[in-house]
Design an enzyme around this catalytic site. Structure first.
Site, PDB file in Angstrom:
ATOM      1  N   ASP A  16     -19.384  58.222 -76.584  1.00  0.00           N
ATOM      2  CA  ASP A  16     -19.282  56.768 -76.720  1.00  0.00           C
ATOM      3  C   ASP A  16     -18.105  56.456 -77.635  1.00  0.00           C
ATOM      4  O   ASP A  16     -17.902  57.169 -78.630  1.00  0.00           O
ATOM      5  CB  ASP A  16     -20.583  56.212 -77.329  1.00  0.00           C
ATOM      6  CG  ASP A  16     -20.744  54.735 -77.050  1.00  0.00           C
ATOM      7  OD1 ASP A  16     -21.594  54.374 -76.211  1.00  0.00           O
ATOM      8  OD2 ASP A  16     -20.016  53.931 -77.673  1.00  0.00           O
ATOM      9  N   PHE A 143     -36.569  52.650 -65.346  1.00  0.00           N
ATOM     10  CA  PHE A 143     -37.447  51.475 -65.433  1.00  0.00           C
ATOM     11  C   PHE A 143     -38.118  51.397 -66.797  1.00  0.00           C
ATOM     12  O   PHE A 143     -39.189  50.826 -66.937  1.00  0.00           O
ATOM     13  CB  PHE A 143     -38.498  51.529 -64.319  1.00  0.00           C
ATOM     14  CG  PHE A 143     -37.872  51.548 -62.947  1.00  0.00           C
ATOM     15  CD1 PHE A 143     -37.551  50.374 -62.303  1.00  0.00           C
ATOM     16  CD2 PHE A 143     -37.570  52.755 -62.331  1.00  0.00           C
ATOM     17  CE1 PHE A 143     -36.944  50.382 -61.052  1.00  0.00           C
ATOM     18  CE2 PHE A 143     -36.962  52.785 -61.077  1.00  0.00           C
ATOM     19  CZ  PHE A 143     -36.646  51.594 -60.439  1.00  0.00           C
ATOM     20  N   ASN A 203     -37.375  44.314 -61.424  1.00  0.00           N
ATOM     21  CA  ASN A 203     -37.348  43.380 -62.552  1.00  0.00           C
ATOM     22  C   ASN A 203     -37.606  41.946 -62.088  1.00  0.00           C
ATOM     23  O   ASN A 203     -38.288  41.177 -62.764  1.00  0.00           O
ATOM     24  CB  ASN A 203     -36.006  43.466 -63.283  1.00  0.00           C
ATOM     25  CG  ASN A 203     -36.007  44.582 -64.318  1.00  0.00           C
ATOM     26  OD1 ASN A 203     -37.054  45.146 -64.625  1.00  0.00           O
ATOM     27  ND2 ASN A 203     -34.847  44.905 -64.856  1.00  0.00           N
ATOM     28  N   PHE A 245     -48.721  42.054 -66.488  1.00  0.00           N
ATOM     29  CA  PHE A 245     -47.687  41.006 -66.419  1.00  0.00           C
ATOM     30  C   PHE A 245     -48.251  39.648 -66.027  1.00  0.00           C
ATOM     31  O   PHE A 245     -47.629  38.869 -65.331  1.00  0.00           O
ATOM     32  CB  PHE A 245     -46.511  41.446 -65.527  1.00  0.00           C
ATOM     33  CG  PHE A 245     -45.520  42.264 -66.316  1.00  0.00           C
ATOM     34  CD1 PHE A 245     -45.846  43.544 -66.725  1.00  0.00           C
ATOM     35  CD2 PHE A 245     -44.308  41.727 -66.715  1.00  0.00           C
ATOM     36  CE1 PHE A 245     -44.974  44.292 -67.508  1.00  0.00           C
ATOM     37  CE2 PHE A 245     -43.426  42.458 -67.507  1.00  0.00           C
ATOM     38  CZ  PHE A 245     -43.763  43.744 -67.899  1.00  0.00           C
ATOM     39  N   CYS A 256     -32.949  42.868 -70.322  1.00  0.00           N
ATOM     40  CA  CYS A 256     -32.924  43.158 -68.877  1.00  0.00           C
ATOM     41  C   CYS A 256     -33.246  41.959 -67.993  1.00  0.00           C
ATOM     42  O   CYS A 256     -32.425  41.564 -67.161  1.00  0.00           O
ATOM     43  CB  CYS A 256     -33.894  44.282 -68.566  1.00  0.00           C
ATOM     44  SG  CYS A 256     -33.321  45.844 -69.211  1.00  0.00           S
TER      45      CYS A 256
HETATM   46  C1  UDX Z   1     -38.215  45.395 -68.630  1.00  0.00           C
HETATM   47  C2  UDX Z   1     -38.937  46.143 -67.496  1.00  0.00           C
HETATM   48  O1  UDX Z   1     -40.342  46.106 -67.734  1.00  0.00           O
HETATM   49  C3  UDX Z   1     -38.447  47.595 -67.407  1.00  0.00           C
HETATM   50  O2  UDX Z   1     -39.050  48.238 -66.303  1.00  0.00           O
HETATM   51  C4  UDX Z   1     -36.932  47.579 -67.229  1.00  0.00           C
HETATM   52  O3  UDX Z   1     -36.428  48.912 -67.218  1.00  0.00           O
HETATM   53  C5  UDX Z   1     -36.269  46.793 -68.350  1.00  0.00           C
HETATM   54  O4  UDX Z   1     -36.807  45.468 -68.398  1.00  0.00           O
HETATM   55  P1  UDX Z   1     -38.409  45.267 -71.278  1.00  0.00           P
HETATM   56  O5  UDX Z   1     -37.209  44.364 -71.247  1.00  0.00           O
HETATM   57  O6  UDX Z   1     -38.468  46.332 -72.314  1.00  0.00           O
HETATM   58  O7  UDX Z   1     -38.577  46.004 -69.857  1.00  0.00           O
HETATM   59  O8  UDX Z   1     -39.670  44.328 -71.490  1.00  0.00           O
HETATM   60  P2  UDX Z   1     -41.045  43.995 -70.746  1.00  0.00           P
HETATM   61  O9  UDX Z   1     -42.146  44.699 -71.416  1.00  0.00           O
HETATM   62  O10 UDX Z   1     -40.933  44.137 -69.287  1.00  0.00           O
HETATM   63  O11 UDX Z   1     -41.163  42.452 -71.107  1.00  0.00           O
HETATM   64  C6  UDX Z   1     -40.120  41.541 -70.732  1.00  0.00           C
HETATM   65  C7  UDX Z   1     -40.420  40.159 -71.231  1.00  0.00           C
HETATM   66  O12 UDX Z   1     -41.510  39.605 -70.505  1.00  0.00           O
HETATM   67  C8  UDX Z   1     -40.784  40.082 -72.711  1.00  0.00           C
HETATM   68  O13 UDX Z   1     -40.123  38.979 -73.299  1.00  0.00           O
HETATM   69  C9  UDX Z   1     -42.280  39.851 -72.698  1.00  0.00           C
HETATM   70  O14 UDX Z   1     -42.721  39.128 -73.816  1.00  0.00           O
HETATM   71  C10 UDX Z   1     -42.461  39.075 -71.417  1.00  0.00           C
HETATM   72  N1  UDX Z   1     -43.802  39.230 -70.810  1.00  0.00           N
HETATM   73  C11 UDX Z   1     -44.183  40.423 -70.293  1.00  0.00           C
HETATM   74  C12 UDX Z   1     -44.652  38.133 -70.773  1.00  0.00           C
HETATM   75  O15 UDX Z   1     -44.315  37.031 -71.226  1.00  0.00           O
HETATM   76  N2  UDX Z   1     -45.888  38.298 -70.190  1.00  0.00           N
HETATM   77  C13 UDX Z   1     -46.307  39.474 -69.653  1.00  0.00           C
HETATM   78  O16 UDX Z   1     -47.428  39.540 -69.150  1.00  0.00           O
HETATM   79  C14 UDX Z   1     -45.417  40.584 -69.736  1.00  0.00           C
END
Ligand code: UDX
Length: 430
Positions: A16, A143, A203, A245, A256
Protein backbone atom coordinates in the site's frame (compact mmCIF):
# COMPACT_ATOMS: atom_id res chain seq x y z
CA UNK A 1 -8.14 -11.65 4.51
CA UNK A 2 -4.41 -10.92 4.95
CA UNK A 3 -4.25 -11.80 8.63
CA UNK A 4 -6.46 -14.86 8.20
CA UNK A 5 -4.25 -16.17 5.37
CA UNK A 6 -1.18 -15.49 7.53
CA UNK A 7 -2.80 -17.41 10.38
CA UNK A 8 -3.27 -20.38 8.08
CA UNK A 9 0.47 -20.37 7.30
CA UNK A 10 0.58 -18.46 4.02
CA UNK A 11 3.34 -15.89 3.49
CA UNK A 12 1.44 -12.62 3.04
CA UNK A 13 2.77 -9.24 1.91
CA UNK A 14 0.49 -6.23 2.15
CA UNK A 15 1.35 -3.53 -0.39
CA UNK A 16 0.00 0.00 0.00
CA UNK A 17 1.34 3.48 -0.74
CA UNK A 18 0.03 4.71 2.65
CA UNK A 19 3.21 4.71 4.72
CA UNK A 20 1.44 5.43 8.03
CA UNK A 21 -0.58 2.24 7.49
CA UNK A 22 2.55 0.27 6.59
CA UNK A 23 4.36 1.49 9.71
CA UNK A 24 1.43 0.58 11.94
CA UNK A 25 1.15 -2.92 10.51
CA UNK A 26 4.91 -3.40 10.69
CA UNK A 27 4.76 -2.58 14.41
CA UNK A 28 2.13 -5.30 14.74
CA UNK A 29 -0.76 -2.87 15.30
CA UNK A 30 -4.20 -3.05 13.70
CA UNK A 31 -4.93 0.12 11.70
CA UNK A 32 -8.58 0.33 12.86
CA UNK A 33 -10.87 -1.23 15.45
CA UNK A 34 -12.30 -4.63 14.62
CA UNK A 35 -12.94 -7.39 17.18
CA UNK A 36 -9.88 -9.73 17.44
CA UNK A 37 -8.04 -7.96 14.62
CA UNK A 38 -5.40 -6.60 17.03
CA UNK A 39 -4.36 -10.10 18.17
CA UNK A 40 -4.38 -11.44 14.63
CA UNK A 41 -2.13 -8.63 13.33
CA UNK A 42 0.21 -8.97 16.29
CA UNK A 43 0.67 -12.70 15.92
CA UNK A 44 0.92 -12.54 12.10
CA UNK A 45 3.74 -9.98 12.28
CA UNK A 46 5.48 -11.78 15.16
CA UNK A 47 5.58 -15.05 13.25
CA UNK A 48 6.84 -13.15 10.20
CA UNK A 49 3.96 -14.43 8.07
CA UNK A 50 2.62 -10.90 7.45
CA UNK A 51 4.82 -8.14 6.09
CA UNK A 52 3.75 -4.72 4.89
CA UNK A 53 5.57 -2.58 2.36
CA UNK A 54 4.96 0.33 0.00
CA UNK A 55 7.24 -1.35 -2.54
CA UNK A 56 5.11 -2.91 -5.27
CA UNK A 57 8.01 -4.78 -6.82
CA UNK A 58 7.75 -7.36 -4.04
CA UNK A 59 4.55 -8.45 -5.80
CA UNK A 60 6.62 -10.03 -8.57
CA UNK A 61 7.23 -13.19 -6.53
CA UNK A 62 3.64 -13.78 -5.40
CA UNK A 63 1.65 -16.81 -6.59
CA UNK A 64 -1.60 -15.03 -5.86
CA UNK A 65 -2.39 -11.32 -5.58
CA UNK A 66 -5.59 -9.83 -4.21
CA UNK A 67 -6.73 -6.44 -5.40
CA UNK A 68 -8.49 -5.12 -2.30
CA UNK A 69 -8.35 -1.36 -2.82
CA UNK A 70 -11.20 1.07 -2.19
CA UNK A 71 -13.79 1.86 -4.87
CA UNK A 72 -15.18 5.19 -3.63
CA UNK A 73 -18.26 7.04 -4.90
CA UNK A 74 -18.04 10.18 -6.97
CA UNK A 75 -20.43 13.11 -6.37
CA UNK A 76 -22.97 11.68 -8.85
CA UNK A 77 -22.94 8.24 -7.20
CA UNK A 78 -20.82 6.63 -9.92
CA UNK A 79 -17.94 4.45 -8.85
CA UNK A 80 -14.34 5.63 -9.03
CA UNK A 81 -12.24 2.72 -10.28
CA UNK A 82 -9.00 4.74 -10.22
CA UNK A 83 -7.41 2.71 -7.41
CA UNK A 84 -8.31 -0.58 -9.10
CA UNK A 85 -6.67 0.61 -12.30
CA UNK A 86 -3.60 1.77 -10.39
CA UNK A 87 -3.34 -1.57 -8.60
CA UNK A 88 -3.69 -3.50 -11.87
CA UNK A 89 -0.99 -1.29 -13.43
CA UNK A 90 1.30 -1.92 -10.48
CA UNK A 91 0.74 -5.67 -10.71
CA UNK A 92 1.46 -5.55 -14.43
CA UNK A 93 4.73 -3.67 -13.93
CA UNK A 94 5.80 -6.06 -11.17
CA UNK A 95 5.16 -9.03 -13.48
CA UNK A 96 7.32 -7.78 -16.37
CA UNK A 97 10.23 -10.02 -15.46
CA UNK A 98 8.35 -12.62 -13.42
CA UNK A 99 8.65 -16.25 -14.42
CA UNK A 100 5.72 -17.76 -12.47
CA UNK A 101 2.06 -17.71 -13.49
CA UNK A 102 0.33 -15.33 -11.09
CA UNK A 103 -3.35 -15.52 -10.18
CA UNK A 104 -4.79 -12.03 -9.73
CA UNK A 105 -7.97 -11.94 -7.68
CA UNK A 106 -10.27 -8.91 -7.61
CA UNK A 107 -11.81 -8.62 -4.12
CA UNK A 108 -12.74 -4.94 -4.34
CA UNK A 109 -16.40 -4.27 -5.11
CA UNK A 110 -16.39 -3.37 -8.81
CA UNK A 111 -18.96 -2.90 -11.53
CA UNK A 112 -19.73 -5.72 -13.98
CA UNK A 113 -17.12 -5.77 -16.70
CA UNK A 114 -14.24 -4.43 -14.57
CA UNK A 115 -12.21 -7.65 -14.31
CA UNK A 116 -12.60 -8.39 -18.02
CA UNK A 117 -12.31 -4.90 -19.49
CA UNK A 118 -10.11 -3.00 -17.03
CA UNK A 119 -8.04 -5.31 -14.81
CA UNK A 120 -6.97 -7.91 -17.36
CA UNK A 121 -6.08 -5.49 -20.20
CA UNK A 122 -4.26 -3.12 -17.81
CA UNK A 123 -2.08 -5.96 -16.50
CA UNK A 124 -1.45 -7.12 -20.07
CA UNK A 125 -0.46 -3.64 -21.19
CA UNK A 126 1.87 -2.97 -18.25
CA UNK A 127 3.46 -6.43 -18.13
CA UNK A 128 3.69 -7.17 -21.84
CA UNK A 129 2.25 -10.60 -20.97
CA UNK A 130 -0.86 -12.43 -22.09
CA UNK A 131 -3.84 -12.91 -19.77
CA UNK A 132 -4.85 -16.57 -19.48
CA UNK A 133 -1.40 -17.73 -20.57
CA UNK A 134 1.10 -15.85 -18.39
CA UNK A 135 -1.26 -14.76 -15.63
CA UNK A 136 -4.97 -15.24 -14.84
CA UNK A 137 -7.69 -13.12 -13.30
CA UNK A 138 -10.60 -14.11 -11.04
CA UNK A 139 -13.35 -12.03 -9.53
CA UNK A 140 -13.95 -13.07 -5.92
CA UNK A 141 -16.14 -10.60 -4.01
CA UNK A 142 -16.27 -10.77 -0.23
CA UNK A 143 -19.35 -10.35 1.93
CA UNK A 144 -17.80 -9.65 5.30
CA UNK A 145 -19.44 -7.36 7.78
CA UNK A 146 -17.52 -4.82 9.81
CA UNK A 147 -17.41 -5.96 13.40
CA UNK A 148 -17.46 -9.60 12.22
CA UNK A 149 -14.78 -9.42 9.57
CA UNK A 150 -12.62 -12.25 10.90
CA UNK A 151 -15.57 -14.53 11.54
CA UNK A 152 -16.96 -13.89 8.04
CA UNK A 153 -13.55 -14.47 6.43
CA UNK A 154 -13.09 -17.78 8.23
CA UNK A 155 -16.69 -18.94 7.88
CA UNK A 156 -18.30 -17.39 4.80
CA UNK A 157 -21.83 -18.41 3.76
CA UNK A 158 -20.57 -19.11 0.22
CA UNK A 159 -17.63 -18.40 -2.05
CA UNK A 160 -18.17 -16.74 -5.42
CA UNK A 161 -15.52 -17.18 -8.10
CA UNK A 162 -15.94 -15.48 -11.47
CA UNK A 163 -13.55 -15.96 -14.35
CA UNK A 164 -13.25 -16.46 -18.09
CA UNK A 165 -10.89 -19.35 -17.55
CA UNK A 166 -11.90 -22.60 -15.80
CA UNK A 167 -8.30 -23.41 -14.78
CA UNK A 168 -8.08 -20.08 -12.88
CA UNK A 169 -11.37 -20.79 -11.10
CA UNK A 170 -10.10 -24.24 -10.14
CA UNK A 171 -6.84 -22.87 -8.85
CA UNK A 172 -8.61 -20.43 -6.56
CA UNK A 173 -11.07 -23.09 -5.43
CA UNK A 174 -8.16 -25.36 -4.51
CA UNK A 175 -6.67 -22.60 -2.36
CA UNK A 176 -9.99 -22.08 -0.56
CA UNK A 177 -10.44 -25.82 -0.13
CA UNK A 178 -7.13 -25.91 1.76
CA UNK A 179 -7.92 -22.69 3.65
CA UNK A 180 -11.40 -23.69 4.84
CA UNK A 181 -10.88 -27.46 5.15
CA UNK A 182 -14.05 -29.06 6.49
CA UNK A 183 -15.76 -25.67 6.63
CA UNK A 184 -15.63 -25.07 2.88
CA UNK A 185 -19.02 -23.59 1.96
CA UNK A 186 -20.74 -23.90 -1.42
CA UNK A 187 -18.54 -22.48 -4.18
CA UNK A 188 -20.38 -20.75 -7.02
CA UNK A 189 -18.31 -20.78 -10.20
CA UNK A 190 -19.52 -18.29 -12.72
CA UNK A 191 -18.62 -15.50 -15.15
CA UNK A 192 -16.69 -12.38 -14.13
CA UNK A 193 -19.79 -10.28 -14.63
CA UNK A 194 -22.09 -12.50 -12.56
CA UNK A 195 -19.60 -12.52 -9.69
CA UNK A 196 -19.35 -8.74 -9.82
CA UNK A 197 -23.13 -8.31 -9.94
CA UNK A 198 -23.77 -10.85 -7.14
CA UNK A 199 -21.95 -8.54 -4.73
CA UNK A 200 -24.12 -5.54 -5.66
CA UNK A 201 -27.33 -7.57 -5.69
CA UNK A 202 -26.50 -8.95 -2.25
CA UNK A 203 -25.98 -5.55 -0.67
CA UNK A 204 -28.98 -4.08 -2.51
CA UNK A 205 -31.22 -6.87 -1.23
CA UNK A 206 -30.10 -6.44 2.38
CA UNK A 207 -30.56 -2.66 2.20
CA UNK A 208 -34.00 -3.24 0.65
CA UNK A 209 -34.98 -5.47 3.56
CA UNK A 210 -34.01 -2.74 6.04
CA UNK A 211 -35.74 0.03 4.08
CA UNK A 212 -38.80 -2.20 3.77
CA UNK A 213 -39.13 -2.70 7.52
CA UNK A 214 -38.46 1.02 8.03
CA UNK A 215 -41.40 1.75 5.71
CA UNK A 216 -43.59 -0.56 7.77
CA UNK A 217 -42.26 1.26 10.87
CA UNK A 218 -43.55 4.53 9.40
CA UNK A 219 -47.02 2.99 9.06
CA UNK A 220 -46.92 1.50 12.57
CA UNK A 221 -46.05 4.94 14.01
CA UNK A 222 -49.52 6.12 12.95
CA UNK A 223 -51.47 3.18 14.37
CA UNK A 224 -52.31 3.16 18.11
CA UNK A 225 -51.01 -0.04 19.80
CA UNK A 226 -48.86 -1.01 16.82
CA UNK A 227 -45.19 -1.88 17.17
CA UNK A 228 -42.86 -2.71 14.28
CA UNK A 229 -40.82 -5.06 16.49
CA UNK A 230 -43.76 -7.37 16.85
CA UNK A 231 -44.55 -7.08 13.13
CA UNK A 232 -40.92 -7.92 12.22
CA UNK A 233 -41.03 -10.95 14.48
CA UNK A 234 -44.31 -12.04 12.93
CA UNK A 235 -43.11 -11.83 9.34
CA UNK A 236 -39.56 -13.00 10.12
CA UNK A 237 -40.85 -16.40 11.18
CA UNK A 238 -42.04 -16.99 7.63
CA UNK A 239 -39.30 -19.19 6.20
CA UNK A 240 -39.44 -17.30 2.94
CA UNK A 241 -38.69 -13.99 4.67
CA UNK A 242 -36.38 -14.87 7.59
CA UNK A 243 -35.73 -12.81 10.73
CA UNK A 244 -32.43 -11.12 9.79
CA UNK A 245 -32.11 -7.51 8.61
CA UNK A 246 -35.57 -6.67 9.87
CA UNK A 247 -34.47 -4.35 12.67
CA UNK A 248 -36.22 -1.04 12.07
CA UNK A 249 -34.18 2.00 13.02
CA UNK A 250 -32.72 5.27 11.80
CA UNK A 251 -31.51 3.62 8.60
CA UNK A 252 -28.44 2.03 7.10
CA UNK A 253 -25.02 3.57 6.69
CA UNK A 254 -21.41 2.41 6.52
CA UNK A 255 -18.75 1.98 3.90
CA UNK A 256 -20.74 -0.38 1.65
CA UNK A 257 -24.52 -0.01 1.40
CA UNK A 258 -24.66 3.74 0.55
CA UNK A 259 -21.79 3.58 -1.93
CA UNK A 260 -22.82 0.30 -3.53
CA UNK A 261 -26.48 1.20 -3.98
CA UNK A 262 -25.52 4.56 -5.48
CA UNK A 263 -23.08 2.81 -7.85
CA UNK A 264 -25.66 0.18 -8.84
CA UNK A 265 -28.27 2.86 -9.51
CA UNK A 266 -25.86 4.95 -11.57
CA UNK A 267 -24.60 1.92 -13.48
CA UNK A 268 -28.06 0.62 -14.36
CA UNK A 269 -29.26 4.06 -15.46
CA UNK A 270 -26.20 4.37 -17.70
CA UNK A 271 -26.91 0.89 -19.04
CA UNK A 272 -30.46 1.98 -19.93
CA UNK A 273 -32.49 0.44 -17.10
CA UNK A 274 -34.05 2.53 -14.35
CA UNK A 275 -34.31 0.42 -11.16
CA UNK A 276 -37.19 2.21 -9.44
CA UNK A 277 -37.02 -0.07 -6.43
CA UNK A 278 -33.36 0.71 -5.72
CA UNK A 279 -34.13 4.41 -5.99
CA UNK A 280 -36.98 4.06 -3.49
CA UNK A 281 -34.74 2.08 -1.11
CA UNK A 282 -32.18 4.90 -1.13
CA UNK A 283 -34.82 7.64 -0.72
CA UNK A 284 -36.53 5.77 2.12
CA UNK A 285 -33.20 5.54 3.89
CA UNK A 286 -32.44 9.24 3.53
CA UNK A 287 -35.81 10.16 5.03
CA UNK A 288 -35.37 7.66 7.84
CA UNK A 289 -32.44 9.54 9.44
CA UNK A 290 -34.58 12.71 9.44
CA UNK A 291 -37.00 10.99 11.82
CA UNK A 292 -34.59 11.52 14.71
CA UNK A 293 -34.85 15.30 14.42
CA UNK A 294 -38.58 15.21 13.59
CA UNK A 295 -39.31 13.24 16.78
CA UNK A 296 -37.06 15.52 18.83
CA UNK A 297 -38.74 18.60 17.38
CA UNK A 298 -42.21 17.29 18.19
CA UNK A 299 -41.12 16.87 21.79
CA UNK A 300 -39.05 20.04 22.21
CA UNK A 301 -40.75 22.55 19.94
CA UNK A 302 -37.54 24.30 18.95
CA UNK A 303 -33.87 23.27 19.21
CA UNK A 304 -32.59 26.74 20.02
CA UNK A 305 -30.46 26.49 23.17
CA UNK A 306 -31.61 22.91 23.87
CA UNK A 307 -29.02 20.43 25.07
CA UNK A 308 -29.20 17.18 23.15
CA UNK A 309 -27.37 13.97 23.99
CA UNK A 310 -26.39 11.63 21.17
CA UNK A 311 -25.69 8.05 22.24
CA UNK A 312 -23.70 6.21 19.57
CA UNK A 313 -21.97 7.69 16.53
CA UNK A 314 -20.53 4.76 14.54
CA UNK A 315 -22.68 3.46 11.66
CA UNK A 316 -23.37 0.33 13.71
CA UNK A 317 -22.04 -1.22 16.95
CA UNK A 318 -18.63 -2.94 17.22
CA UNK A 319 -16.85 -0.58 14.86
CA UNK A 320 -15.23 2.86 15.06
CA UNK A 321 -16.30 3.53 11.47
CA UNK A 322 -18.25 6.72 10.85
CA UNK A 323 -18.38 6.50 7.07
CA UNK A 324 -21.89 7.45 5.97
CA UNK A 325 -23.09 6.99 9.55
CA UNK A 326 -26.60 8.39 10.10
CA UNK A 327 -25.23 10.23 13.16
CA UNK A 328 -23.60 12.74 10.79
CA UNK A 329 -26.73 14.18 9.09
CA UNK A 330 -28.60 14.03 12.40
CA UNK A 331 -25.96 16.05 14.30
CA UNK A 332 -25.51 18.49 11.42
CA UNK A 333 -29.23 19.16 11.31
CA UNK A 334 -29.40 19.68 15.10
CA UNK A 335 -26.45 22.10 14.98
CA UNK A 336 -27.97 24.01 12.10
CA UNK A 337 -31.11 24.54 14.15
CA UNK A 338 -29.29 25.91 17.18
CA UNK A 339 -29.01 22.82 19.41
CA UNK A 340 -26.17 22.31 21.85
CA UNK A 341 -25.03 18.75 21.02
CA UNK A 342 -23.00 16.40 23.20
CA UNK A 343 -22.10 12.89 22.16
CA UNK A 344 -20.66 9.64 23.36
CA UNK A 345 -19.55 6.52 21.51
CA UNK A 346 -17.53 3.67 23.02
CA UNK A 347 -15.14 3.49 20.01
CA UNK A 348 -15.68 6.33 17.58
CA UNK A 349 -14.69 9.43 19.60
CA UNK A 350 -11.38 10.01 17.80
CA UNK A 351 -13.01 9.81 14.40
CA UNK A 352 -15.92 11.99 15.62
CA UNK A 353 -13.48 14.74 16.70
CA UNK A 354 -12.06 14.73 13.19
CA UNK A 355 -15.53 15.18 11.68
CA UNK A 356 -17.31 17.51 14.11
CA UNK A 357 -14.30 19.40 15.52
CA UNK A 358 -15.35 21.78 18.28
CA UNK A 359 -18.95 22.09 17.04
CA UNK A 360 -20.13 19.49 19.56
CA UNK A 361 -19.08 18.45 23.08
CA UNK A 362 -17.51 15.07 23.69
CA UNK A 363 -18.63 13.23 26.82
CA UNK A 364 -16.55 10.99 29.06
CA UNK A 365 -19.14 8.20 29.05
CA UNK A 366 -22.84 7.56 28.42
CA UNK A 367 -24.05 8.90 31.76
CA UNK A 368 -21.94 12.04 31.47
CA UNK A 369 -23.52 12.55 28.06
CA UNK A 370 -27.05 12.56 29.52
CA UNK A 371 -26.22 15.10 32.22
CA UNK A 372 -28.62 18.08 32.23
CA UNK A 373 -29.83 17.44 28.69
CA UNK A 374 -33.29 18.17 27.30
CA UNK A 375 -33.44 15.21 24.96
CA UNK A 376 -31.45 12.05 24.25
CA UNK A 377 -31.29 10.43 20.82
CA UNK A 378 -30.02 6.85 20.74
CA UNK A 379 -28.44 6.54 17.27
CA UNK A 380 -26.29 3.37 17.52
CA UNK A 381 -27.31 0.34 19.58
CA UNK A 382 -24.05 -0.35 21.45
CA UNK A 383 -24.73 -3.07 24.06
CA UNK A 384 -23.78 -0.77 26.97
CA UNK A 385 -26.72 1.55 26.16
CA UNK A 386 -29.22 -1.26 26.60
CA UNK A 387 -28.45 -1.39 30.32
CA UNK A 388 -29.26 2.24 31.07
CA UNK A 389 -32.32 2.20 33.30
CA UNK A 390 -35.23 4.62 32.81
CA UNK A 391 -34.62 6.02 36.33
CA UNK A 392 -31.08 6.90 35.28
CA UNK A 393 -32.37 8.87 32.30
CA UNK A 394 -34.95 10.58 34.54
CA UNK A 395 -32.37 11.36 37.23
CA UNK A 396 -29.67 12.72 34.92
CA UNK A 397 -31.64 14.64 32.31
CA UNK A 398 -33.13 18.11 32.52
CA UNK A 399 -36.19 16.86 30.62
CA UNK A 400 -36.68 13.08 30.31
CA UNK A 401 -37.23 12.95 26.55
CA UNK A 402 -35.73 9.88 24.89
CA UNK A 403 -35.76 9.12 21.15
CA UNK A 404 -35.05 5.42 20.71
CA UNK A 405 -33.65 5.30 17.18
CA UNK A 406 -32.80 1.58 17.32
CA UNK A 407 -35.59 0.04 19.39
CA UNK A 408 -33.43 -0.81 22.36
CA UNK A 409 -35.74 0.17 25.23
CA UNK A 410 -38.97 -1.30 26.54
CA UNK A 411 -41.59 1.40 25.87
CA UNK A 412 -43.95 0.22 28.60
CA UNK A 413 -41.25 0.28 31.28
CA UNK A 414 -39.86 3.63 30.13
CA UNK A 415 -43.21 5.35 29.91
CA UNK A 416 -44.20 3.98 33.31
CA UNK A 417 -41.04 5.54 34.74
CA UNK A 418 -42.12 8.94 33.43
CA UNK A 419 -39.90 9.05 30.33
CA UNK A 420 -41.37 10.71 27.26
CA UNK A 421 -40.28 8.01 24.83
CA UNK A 422 -40.57 8.22 21.06
CA UNK A 423 -39.35 5.24 19.13
CA UNK A 424 -39.04 4.18 15.49
CA UNK A 425 -42.01 2.04 14.52
CA UNK A 426 -43.92 2.52 17.76
CA UNK A 427 -47.54 3.56 17.47
CA UNK A 428 -48.91 6.45 19.52
CA UNK A 429 -50.12 5.71 23.04
CA UNK A 430 -53.89 5.17 22.72
C1 UDX B 1 -22.51 -4.89 4.74
C2 UDX B 1 -22.93 -6.30 4.31
O1 UDX B 1 -23.70 -6.90 5.35
C3 UDX B 1 -21.70 -7.16 3.98
O2 UDX B 1 -22.11 -8.42 3.50
C4 UDX B 1 -20.88 -6.44 2.92
O3 UDX B 1 -19.69 -7.17 2.65
C5 UDX B 1 -20.53 -5.03 3.38
O4 UDX B 1 -21.72 -4.31 3.71
P1 UDX B 1 -21.57 -3.76 6.96
O5 UDX B 1 -21.47 -2.49 6.18
O6 UDX B 1 -20.44 -4.14 7.85
O7 UDX B 1 -21.79 -5.00 5.96
O8 UDX B 1 -22.86 -3.63 7.86
P2 UDX B 1 -24.23 -4.42 8.10
O9 UDX B 1 -24.13 -5.23 9.32
O10 UDX B 1 -24.70 -5.09 6.88
O11 UDX B 1 -25.19 -3.19 8.41
C6 UDX B 1 -25.34 -2.13 7.45
C7 UDX B 1 -26.23 -1.05 7.98
O12 UDX B 1 -27.57 -1.52 8.05
C8 UDX B 1 -25.86 -0.55 9.38
O13 UDX B 1 -25.95 0.86 9.41
C9 UDX B 1 -26.92 -1.16 10.27
O14 UDX B 1 -27.18 -0.38 11.40
C10 UDX B 1 -28.10 -1.23 9.34
N1 UDX B 1 -29.07 -2.30 9.68
C11 UDX B 1 -28.72 -3.60 9.54
C12 UDX B 1 -30.33 -1.95 10.13
O15 UDX B 1 -30.67 -0.76 10.25
N2 UDX B 1 -31.21 -2.96 10.43
C13 UDX B 1 -30.91 -4.28 10.29
O16 UDX B 1 -31.75 -5.13 10.58
C14 UDX B 1 -29.59 -4.60 9.85
Amino acid sequence: MAVCLAKHGYEVTGIDPNTALIQKLSRGEAPFYEPNLGEYVKSATETGKLRATPNYESNSKADLTYIAVGTPSREDGSIDLGYVKEAAGMIGRSLRNASQHQLVVVKSTVLPGTARSLVKPTIEKESGKIGGKDFSVCSNPEFLREGRAIHDTELPDRIIIGSDQPSATERLETIYRAFHGGNLPTVIKTSFENAELIKYANNAFLATKVSFINSIAGIAERVPNADVKSIAQGIGLDDRIGPKFLNAGLGWGGSCFPKDLAALLHFSQTAGSDPELIRAVIDTNRRQAEKATEFAKQALGSFEGKRIAILGLSFKPETDDLRDAVSIPIINSLLKNGADVRAWDPRAMTEARRIFGDHIKYSADALDCLNQTDCCILVTEWPEFKNIRPETFAGKMRQPIVIDGRRVYDPVEFRKAGIRLQAIGLGPEP
